[in-house]
Design a protein around this motif. Structure first.
Motif, PDB file in Angstrom:
ATOM      1  N   LEU A 274      49.390  47.032  28.224  1.00  0.00           N
ATOM      2  CA  LEU A 274      48.539  45.968  28.900  1.00  0.00           C
ATOM      3  C   LEU A 274      48.277  44.884  27.661  1.00  0.00           C
ATOM      4  O   LEU A 274      47.888  43.590  28.163  1.00  0.00           O
ATOM      5  CB  LEU A 274      47.149  47.025  28.998  1.00  0.00           C
ATOM      6  N   GLU A 275      48.290  45.052  26.458  1.00  0.00           N
ATOM      7  CA  GLU A 275      48.092  44.183  25.485  1.00  0.00           C
ATOM      8  C   GLU A 275      49.159  42.955  25.522  1.00  0.00           C
ATOM      9  O   GLU A 275      48.802  41.816  25.363  1.00  0.00           O
ATOM     10  CB  GLU A 275      48.085  44.606  24.058  1.00  0.00           C
ATOM     11  N   LEU A 276      50.457  43.532  25.655  1.00  0.00           N
ATOM     12  CA  LEU A 276      51.534  42.513  25.434  1.00  0.00           C
ATOM     13  C   LEU A 276      51.418  41.864  27.220  1.00  0.00           C
ATOM     14  O   LEU A 276      51.549  40.612  27.209  1.00  0.00           O
ATOM     15  CB  LEU A 276      52.977  43.489  25.811  1.00  0.00           C
ATOM     16  N   LYS A 277      50.930  42.461  28.173  1.00  0.00           N
ATOM     17  CA  LYS A 277      50.691  41.600  29.435  1.00  0.00           C
ATOM     18  C   LYS A 277      49.873  40.813  29.381  1.00  0.00           C
ATOM     19  O   LYS A 277      50.095  39.700  29.990  1.00  0.00           O
ATOM     20  CB  LYS A 277      50.379  42.848  30.537  1.00  0.00           C
ATOM     21  N   VAL A 278      48.601  41.021  28.719  1.00  0.00           N
ATOM     22  CA  VAL A 278      47.411  39.988  28.727  1.00  0.00           C
ATOM     23  C   VAL A 278      47.881  38.983  27.797  1.00  0.00           C
ATOM     24  O   VAL A 278      47.578  37.789  28.138  1.00  0.00           O
ATOM     25  CB  VAL A 278      46.438  40.733  28.012  1.00  0.00           C
ATOM     26  N   ASN A 279      48.607  39.130  26.572  1.00  0.00           N
ATOM     27  CA  ASN A 279      48.931  37.947  25.828  1.00  0.00           C
ATOM     28  C   ASN A 279      50.035  37.153  26.475  1.00  0.00           C
ATOM     29  O   ASN A 279      49.861  35.821  26.505  1.00  0.00           O
ATOM     30  CB  ASN A 279      49.798  38.536  24.744  1.00  0.00           C
ATOM     31  N   ALA A 280      50.915  37.763  27.160  1.00  0.00           N
ATOM     32  CA  ALA A 280      51.901  36.944  28.206  1.00  0.00           C
ATOM     33  C   ALA A 280      51.150  36.253  29.283  1.00  0.00           C
ATOM     34  O   ALA A 280      51.600  34.729  29.552  1.00  0.00           O
ATOM     35  CB  ALA A 280      53.084  37.679  28.747  1.00  0.00           C
ATOM     36  N   ALA A 281      50.198  36.920  30.050  1.00  0.00           N
ATOM     37  CA  ALA A 281      49.548  36.020  30.885  1.00  0.00           C
ATOM     38  C   ALA A 281      48.891  34.946  30.424  1.00  0.00           C
ATOM     39  O   ALA A 281      48.692  33.918  31.023  1.00  0.00           O
ATOM     40  CB  ALA A 281      48.796  37.092  31.778  1.00  0.00           C
ATOM     41  N   THR A 355      43.598  35.461  37.541  1.00  0.00           N
ATOM     42  CA  THR A 355      43.419  36.666  38.387  1.00  0.00           C
ATOM     43  C   THR A 355      43.978  37.821  37.773  1.00  0.00           C
ATOM     44  O   THR A 355      43.730  38.827  37.625  1.00  0.00           O
ATOM     45  CB  THR A 355      43.600  36.472  39.716  1.00  0.00           C
ATOM     46  N   THR A 356      45.637  37.456  37.442  1.00  0.00           N
ATOM     47  CA  THR A 356      46.612  38.366  36.755  1.00  0.00           C
ATOM     48  C   THR A 356      46.111  38.978  35.436  1.00  0.00           C
ATOM     49  O   THR A 356      46.205  39.959  35.104  1.00  0.00           O
ATOM     50  CB  THR A 356      47.935  37.938  36.874  1.00  0.00           C
ATOM     51  N   ALA A 357      45.761  37.978  34.875  1.00  0.00           N
ATOM     52  CA  ALA A 357      45.235  38.362  33.532  1.00  0.00           C
ATOM     53  C   ALA A 357      43.860  39.087  33.498  1.00  0.00           C
ATOM     54  O   ALA A 357      43.819  39.956  32.214  1.00  0.00           O
ATOM     55  CB  ALA A 357      44.860  36.921  32.480  1.00  0.00           C
ATOM     56  N   LYS A 358      43.084  38.976  34.334  1.00  0.00           N
ATOM     57  CA  LYS A 358      41.748  39.545  34.566  1.00  0.00           C
ATOM     58  C   LYS A 358      41.908  41.040  34.498  1.00  0.00           C
ATOM     59  O   LYS A 358      41.463  41.922  34.089  1.00  0.00           O
ATOM     60  CB  LYS A 358      40.607  38.837  35.337  1.00  0.00           C
ATOM     61  N   ALA A 360      44.731  42.801  34.248  1.00  0.00           N
ATOM     62  CA  ALA A 360      45.196  43.542  33.144  1.00  0.00           C
ATOM     63  C   ALA A 360      44.288  43.753  32.153  1.00  0.00           C
ATOM     64  O   ALA A 360      44.283  44.721  31.367  1.00  0.00           O
ATOM     65  CB  ALA A 360      46.373  42.753  32.698  1.00  0.00           C
ATOM     66  N   LEU A 361      43.164  42.915  31.827  1.00  0.00           N
ATOM     67  CA  LEU A 361      42.224  43.023  30.686  1.00  0.00           C
ATOM     68  C   LEU A 361      41.104  44.215  31.416  1.00  0.00           C
ATOM     69  O   LEU A 361      41.008  44.911  30.216  1.00  0.00           O
ATOM     70  CB  LEU A 361      41.381  41.337  30.695  1.00  0.00           C
ATOM     71  N   ASN A 362      40.745  44.033  32.321  1.00  0.00           N
ATOM     72  CA  ASN A 362      40.031  45.336  32.966  1.00  0.00           C
ATOM     73  C   ASN A 362      40.691  46.820  32.621  1.00  0.00           C
ATOM     74  O   ASN A 362      40.023  47.527  32.264  1.00  0.00           O
ATOM     75  CB  ASN A 362      39.597  44.790  34.295  1.00  0.00           C
TER      76      ASN A 362
END
Length: 500
Positions: A274-281, A355-358, A360-362
């Motif tokens: 999720l950290e990689l996904k949030v950074n990428a988003a 929305t995608t980043a939120k 993943a962040l939650n």
């Protein structure tokens, strides 16, 4: 020494088991009260209810263990102090730490075991509990006819019963509206009496009617100008109707996956992903927004090659604004319309990526909270014992009176702090480390302070000790108060003599 340790250990095991089951019973009543509306009226078997309660109880162990450790420690040490057994041990030269040594070892094993409970048993129980609750919610209520009221629990059917015999379950004055046919035909059945029940496997509706009539409204291609009504009379009519939703299905528990159904290794894997996904988003959202939409020609924000650079002090922007101000009104409107269109496009593009980043962040925040929760549980058990044991030695009261009150006060404080920290951590306002360990940081100094006071035989909660201290202070201040009182009287008497 071994005899004393056996005595202390035996005195602790009984209250610990008793308080654990009392706490679990209270928590279970809270669970039942929460889901009572979904459990009633579904015709659930005793096996399903017991299975659900078992999984719910396993889920509540991390909450019940710290409170039971605290309450059992206060009751045990308070009972030993009340019976002067603790005083006799200290008179023999044993310190409080030495007296509670077997209890510390026992609580240490329980704390280690609680980690495996929270890491292995609780996620499994959560998956099973969520699947059972989902299946119960999908199940329809059982057939329960009330006199004079329509029962609409069956799809495309409505049944009204005039009266139901409570012993034989014979139905009187039966009216059925049946709209199950795909061609739109509606059947209306009126019967003097009959039986309507589900089969044993709850997959079929068994209908047996006596002395009634059937009205069938047949619709054809000319139903809007001509409608046919068919009428039948019967003495006995039997129907077997296939039903869906009355029999409880069992879903696959593995499909109910969230942060509460994973162990610590799975949570760590999710956190890294999720950290990689949030950074990428975030990168894919902000960089195109800045470079391609907002600051396309502004080199003061985004550096450009030397060939395209303008003055960094912003003179280029000022010149552009000045040139726009000199344009005619229509051309100004076109410029502003283009700018407004670009702004809307930028906002729409950013909203989609946000929305995608939120999401993943939650998920990242919740995974971190659950990771730290599994680690903090064993520590909280040890801290609660270190609070309860010295506190019981200071209180010197056993039983379920004062120890219960003190335990509830400490647990409520711990629970409020934990919930507040967990909420802030899930919202992202605090880091998960601070949110989940806040209660530990606050209660640890209290445990150290109480241990120090109990080791030194402090009278921290002795009312007689406080009464004696207050009396001593009053005796010290009594001469000063007498002098002040005499001075006031003398001053008043002097004023009276002068007036006379």
């Amino acid at each position: 020494m071994k005899s004393i340790h056996k005595l202390v250990l035996k005195s602790y095991l009984g209250p610990m088991i008793l308080t654990f089951f009392i706490v679990m019973f209270v928590l279970m009543m809270n669970f039942v009260w929460r889901y009572i509306d979904e459990l009633v009226g579904k015709g659930l078997s005793a096996g399903i209810i017991i299975e659900l309660m078992s999984y719910a109880m396993a889920n509540m162990i991390p909450m019940g263990l710290p409170l039971s450790m605290l309450l059992a420690a206060i009751m045990t040490m308070g009972s030993l102090g009340e019976n002067y057994e603790l005083l006799a041990m200290k008179s023999a030269g044993m310190s409080l730490v030495r007296i509670t040594k077997p209890l510390i070892i026992l609580v240490g094993f329980i704390a280690v075991g609680s980690f495996f409970i929270g890491n292995d048993l609780v996620p499994y129980a959560n998956r099973k509990m969520y699947s059972i609750i989902y299946d119960i919610r999908q199940q329809k209520q059982t057939l329960e006819f009330q006199d004079g009221l329509f029962f609409n629990g069956i799809d495309n059917m409505s049944i009204r019963v005039g009266h139901q015999d409570p012993e034989t379950h014979l139905l009187r004055d039966v009216l059925i509206y049946d709209n199950r046919q795909a061609n739109g035909n509606m059947n209306t059945i009126v019967a003097d009496s009959g039986y309507i029940r589900l089969s044993d496997d709850k997959r079929y509706l068994l209908v047996t009617l006596f002395h009634g009539q059937t009205y069938e409204q047949a619709r054809n291609s000319q139903w809007y100008t001509k409608s046919t009504l068919r009428h039948h009379t019967f003495d006995l009519q039997k129907q077997i109707i296939r039903m869906d939703g009355f029999a409880m299905g069992r879903s696959d528990a593995n499909q109910f996956s969230n942060s509460q159904t994973k162990d610590i290794s799975e949570l760590q894997h999710d956190i890294d992903s999720l950290e990689l996904k949030v950074n990428a988003a975030t990168t894919s959202s902000y960089e195109p927004l800045l470079k391609e939409q907002i600051f396309v020609r502004d080199n003061s924000v985004l550096p450009q090659p030397d060939s395209l650079r303008v003055d960094k002090r912003g003179y280029g922007n000022l010149m552009a604004m000045d040139s726009i101000a000199r344009l005619p009104v229509r051309e100004k409107e076109e410029v502003w319309d283009n700018a407004r269109t670009l702004a809307k496009n930028s906002r729409n593009m950013f909203a989609f990526d946000e929305t995608t980043a939120k999401d993943a962040l939650n998920q990242l925040y919740r995974s971190k909270v659950e990771w730290h929760k599994k680690i903090s549980l064993p520590v909280s058990i040890i801290i609660f014992f270190l609070i309860g044991a010295p506190l019981g030695a200071i209180i010197r009261r056993g039983g379920l009176g004062l120890p219960v009150v003190v335990s509830i006060i400490f647990f409520v404080i711990y629970y409020i702090i934990s919930l507040s920290g967990e909420k802030l951590a899930k919202e992202g306002s605090w880091d998960a480390v601070y949110g989940m360990w806040l209660s530990t940081f606050i209660l640890t100094p209290i445990a150290v302070y109480l241990t120090y006071k109990a080791t030194n035989d402090s009278s921290l909660l002795d009312t007689d000790w406080y009464a004696g201290k207050i009396k001593a202070v009053e005796e010290r201040l009594a001469p000063m108060f007498r002098k002040i009182k005499n001075a006031i009287k003398f001053k008043r008497n002097g004023k009276r003599d002068d007036s006379e």
